[in-house]
Scaffold this motif. Structure first.
Motif, short mmCIF file in Angstrom:
data_model
loop_
_atom_site.label_atom_id
_atom_site.label_comp_id
_atom_site.label_asym_id
_atom_site.label_seq_id
_atom_site.Cartn_x
_atom_site.Cartn_y
_atom_site.Cartn_z
N ARG A 2 35.34 9.96 55.34
CA ARG A 2 34.44 9.08 56.10
C ARG A 2 34.92 7.64 56.04
N GLU A 3 35.36 7.21 54.88
CA GLU A 3 35.85 5.84 54.74
C GLU A 3 37.08 5.61 55.63
N LEU A 4 38.00 6.62 55.69
CA LEU A 4 39.17 6.48 56.54
C LEU A 4 38.79 6.44 58.01
N ASP A 5 37.85 7.30 58.41
CA ASP A 5 37.41 7.30 59.82
C ASP A 5 36.80 5.95 60.19
N THR A 6 35.99 5.38 59.29
CA THR A 6 35.37 4.08 59.56
C THR A 6 36.44 3.00 59.70
N ARG A 7 37.43 3.06 58.82
CA ARG A 7 38.50 2.05 58.88
C ARG A 7 39.31 2.20 60.16
N MET A 8 39.57 3.43 60.59
CA MET A 8 40.35 3.62 61.81
C MET A 8 39.57 3.17 63.04
N GLU A 9 38.27 3.45 63.06
CA GLU A 9 37.47 3.01 64.21
C GLU A 9 37.44 1.49 64.28
N GLY A 10 37.25 0.81 63.11
CA GLY A 10 37.25 -0.65 63.09
C GLY A 10 38.59 -1.22 63.52
N ALA A 11 39.68 -0.62 63.06
CA ALA A 11 41.00 -1.12 63.43
C ALA A 11 41.28 -0.90 64.91
N THR A 12 40.84 0.25 65.44
CA THR A 12 41.03 0.52 66.86
C THR A 12 40.26 -0.48 67.71
N THR A 13 39.03 -0.78 67.29
CA THR A 13 38.22 -1.77 68.01
C THR A 13 38.87 -3.14 67.94
N SER A 14 39.40 -3.50 66.77
CA SER A 14 40.07 -4.80 66.63
C SER A 14 41.28 -4.89 67.54
N ALA A 15 42.06 -3.79 67.63
CA ALA A 15 43.23 -3.78 68.50
C ALA A 15 42.84 -3.93 69.96
N GLN A 16 41.75 -3.21 70.34
CA GLN A 16 41.27 -3.32 71.72
C GLN A 16 40.83 -4.75 72.03
N GLU A 17 40.10 -5.35 71.10
CA GLU A 17 39.64 -6.72 71.32
C GLU A 17 40.81 -7.70 71.37
N SER A 18 41.84 -7.45 70.54
CA SER A 18 43.00 -8.33 70.57
C SER A 18 43.71 -8.25 71.91
N LEU A 19 43.83 -7.03 72.49
CA LEU A 19 44.43 -6.89 73.80
C LEU A 19 43.61 -7.60 74.86
N GLU A 20 42.28 -7.49 74.75
CA GLU A 20 41.41 -8.16 75.71
C GLU A 20 41.55 -9.68 75.59
N ARG A 21 41.68 -10.18 74.35
CA ARG A 21 41.86 -11.61 74.18
C ARG A 21 43.19 -12.07 74.79
N SER A 22 44.24 -11.26 74.60
CA SER A 22 45.53 -11.61 75.19
C SER A 22 45.42 -11.65 76.71
N ALA A 23 44.71 -10.68 77.27
CA ALA A 23 44.53 -10.66 78.72
C ALA A 23 43.73 -11.87 79.19
N GLU A 24 42.68 -12.21 78.44
CA GLU A 24 41.84 -13.36 78.82
C GLU A 24 42.65 -14.66 78.75
N ARG A 25 43.49 -14.81 77.72
CA ARG A 25 44.30 -16.01 77.63
C ARG A 25 45.28 -16.09 78.80
N ALA A 26 45.85 -14.93 79.15
CA ALA A 26 46.75 -14.92 80.30
C ALA A 26 46.02 -15.31 81.58
N ARG A 27 44.79 -14.79 81.76
CA ARG A 27 44.02 -15.12 82.98
C ARG A 27 43.75 -16.62 83.05
N ARG A 28 43.30 -17.19 81.93
CA ARG A 28 42.99 -18.62 81.94
C ARG A 28 44.26 -19.44 82.18
#
Length: 549
Positions: A36-62
């Motif tokens: 369970r701890e590993l699954d929670t860590r993977m979900e958090g890391a996946t969300t962080s990666a997704q958000e980082s990609l979105e931030r990169s896209a937003e910076r490119a748009r601006r």
């Protein structure tokens, strides 16, 4: 199973039962918690990666929007309207791209012709359908596409997040298409962010990779349209290491408990079972051939009586065996002496007759005495030489040296022996069939003696009618074999049982020790000498030795 072992196992089982209940339950709960701890860590890391990609896209748009709205872009559009062929050069987009922190930027006209490209200057004047198609997207957010960039290996396609904005001046419209490459830098950033192995893939090709993950692994995929996908590989090694650590601790605990229980059982059983084990060991040694075994373990009651009876039995057995061995040795040498006396007696008769004839001729002053002396001397010398051969063979048989073992290539040895018979007697042909690489540990001189004797016997068996002697060397997985086969009269079945006995011979003038010595040499090498062939069709002798691997 010994009594001592049974008692030790009983105590060990008593200690093992509670551990067998506690350990599986604890390990199951620990495994569930860690998973369970590993699954929670993977979900958090996946969300962080997704958000980082979105931030990169937003910076490119601006960055693209700020570029389009900047005075520099306005001035560029005005100059392009007034001087279409001179305002925008091949390096124009590169300067604008770097000023806004972008890694992808192309300027297009209405028809999609590249006016300037910051990431690929050589594209000027050419269409770029994949990148220009972004101008048709309705979404203001950057979209993933594949763009061409130059590397050390040449042009290659790299995924990127790009967006398009128009720049109008009068009736002139330019398109600015810009964004960021999904390259090694992004992979390293995501790897540091997620603590995972990150690979950026475009189709089946890995564009960039960063980080590492020890096996076993679990993978998560973030798709970026048809252009690319981000693969996050998480290691389960830490979870397994934690499980193994707890398992090791429990096993050490269980092992300590089992060891203590077993030791206690052994100590309790030792006093009872020691005499019985001593008797068992004594019986085993007697079965292996020892005759002077005495059990010294202290015991009382029936076991003590058994120990005393065993010691009396081995004493009697030793005495009886010594008497039997002495009798067998005397009988064996009596037989050898009888045979040797018989072989020596045969030459003495012609020697005696020759000497009696000479004495009678001398007494009678016979004129034929010189002739008789010459003929008798020849007979005496021949019989004396025969006596010498008998004594020599007997000496070799009685004092055969211990073989000096070393690796011997039997094919090479047989070839060297056959070279002694390069010119065989008329009518006799040597046919070698020698396999190479057949090696045995043997005494080279003694094996040479055996082969020379067998080849010589084969030639003598065919001296009247001629024939062929075939010498073969071959090997199996376990044996190295040399065969000497002739086409002579063969060996009658009634003689095969005695052919290796000392002083048994069917040849006129033979000592009967050649094959006996050969058989003994093979026995002392851990091998054997076998006889085969059909009567009337020749004889075959096979030397079989353990093959050296």
């Amino acid at each position: 199973m010994r009594l001592r072992t049974r008692l030790a196992l009983a105590f060990a089982l008593l200690a093992l039962v509670p551990l067998a209940v506690v350990v599986p339950l604890t390990m199951s709960r620990l495994r569930s918690t860690l998973s369970r701890e590993l699954d929670t860590r993977m979900e958090g890391a996946t969300t962080s990666a997704q958000e980082s990609l979105e931030r990169s896209a937003e910076r490119a748009r601006r960055a693209v929007e700020e570029l389009v709205e900047s005075t520099a872009m306005e001035d560029l559009a005005r100059d392009a309207h007034e001087r279409p062929t001179r305002a925008i050069q091949s390096d124009t987009a590169e300067g604008l791209m770097r000023s806004r922190g972008l890694t992808v930027l192309s300027l297009f006209d209405r028809q999609g012709t590249t006016l300037s490209s910051g990431h690929l200057p050589a594209r000027r004047g050419d269409p770029d359908p994949a990148l220009f198609a972004v101008t048709q997207q309705k979404s203001p957010k950057p979209v993933p596409v594949r763009v061409s960039v130059r590397s050390d290996e040449g042009l290659r396609e790299v995924p990127a997040l790009v967006t398009a904005r128009p720049v109008d001046y009068g009736d002139l419209r330019l398109w600015a298409v810009g964004g960021v490459l999904l390259d090694e830098g992004l992979a390293q950033h995501l790897s540091r962010l997620t603590q995972a192995e990150v690979s950026l893939r475009s189709g089946d090709r890995v564009v960039a990779r960063a980080g590492g993950a020890a096996p076993p692994t679990v993978e998560r995929v973030l798709p970026l349209g048809d252009a690319a996908a981000v693969h996050l590989v998480f290691s389960r090694a830490a979870v397994l290491e934690a499980e193994q650590g707890v398992t090791t601790a429990f096993l050490l605990l269980a092992g300590s408990g089992l060891g203590f229980a077993g030791l206690l059982g052994l100590l309790m059983a030792r006093r009872i079972t020691r005499p019985v084990e001593a008797l068992t060991e004594g019986a085993r040694r007697v079965a292996e051939g020892a005759r002077d075994v005495q059990v010294t373990a202290q015991a009382s009651g029936e076991v003590g009586e058994l120990v005393r009876a065993f010691n009396h039995m081995t004493s009697e057995l030793r005495s009886t065996t010594e008497r039997l061995v002495a009798s067998e040795r005397i009988a064996a040498w009596q037989e050898v002496a009888r045979r040797l006396a018989h072989e020596i007696k045969n030459p003495l008769t012609p020697i005696q007759m020759s000497l009696e004839t000479l004495l009678a001729a001398q007494s009678a002053q016979d004129a034929r005495f010189p002739t008789l002396f010459r003929d008798s001397a020849a007979v005496v010398l021949e019989e004396v030489d025969r006596l010498r051969r008998i004594v020599d063979e007997f000496s070799r048989f009685a004092r055969l040296p211990k073989p000096q073992l070393a690796p011997v290539d039997l094919g090479e040895l047989a070839q060297s022996v056959l070279s002694l018979y390069a010119t065989p007697p008329p009518g006799i042909t040597l046919l070698p069939t020698l396999q190479t690489g057949v090696v045995a540990r043997a005494d080279r001189d003694q094996l040479t003696q055996v082969l020379v004797n067998l080849v010589k016997n084969a030639e003598e068996a065919m001296k009247d009618k001629g024939g062929s002697v075939r010498v073969r060397v071959k090997g199996t997985e376990t044996d190295a074999i040399v065969e000497v086969e002739d086409t002579g009269p063969g060996i009658p079945p009634e003689h095969r049982a005695r052919i290796f006995e000392p002083y048994f011979t069917t040849k006129e003038g033979g000592t009967g020790l050649g094959l006996a010595i050969a058989s003994r040499i093979l026995q002392e090498h851990g091998g054997k000498l076998e006889v085969g062939g059909e009567p009337g069709e020749g004889a075959r002798f096979s030397l079989v030795l353990p093959r050296a691997l």
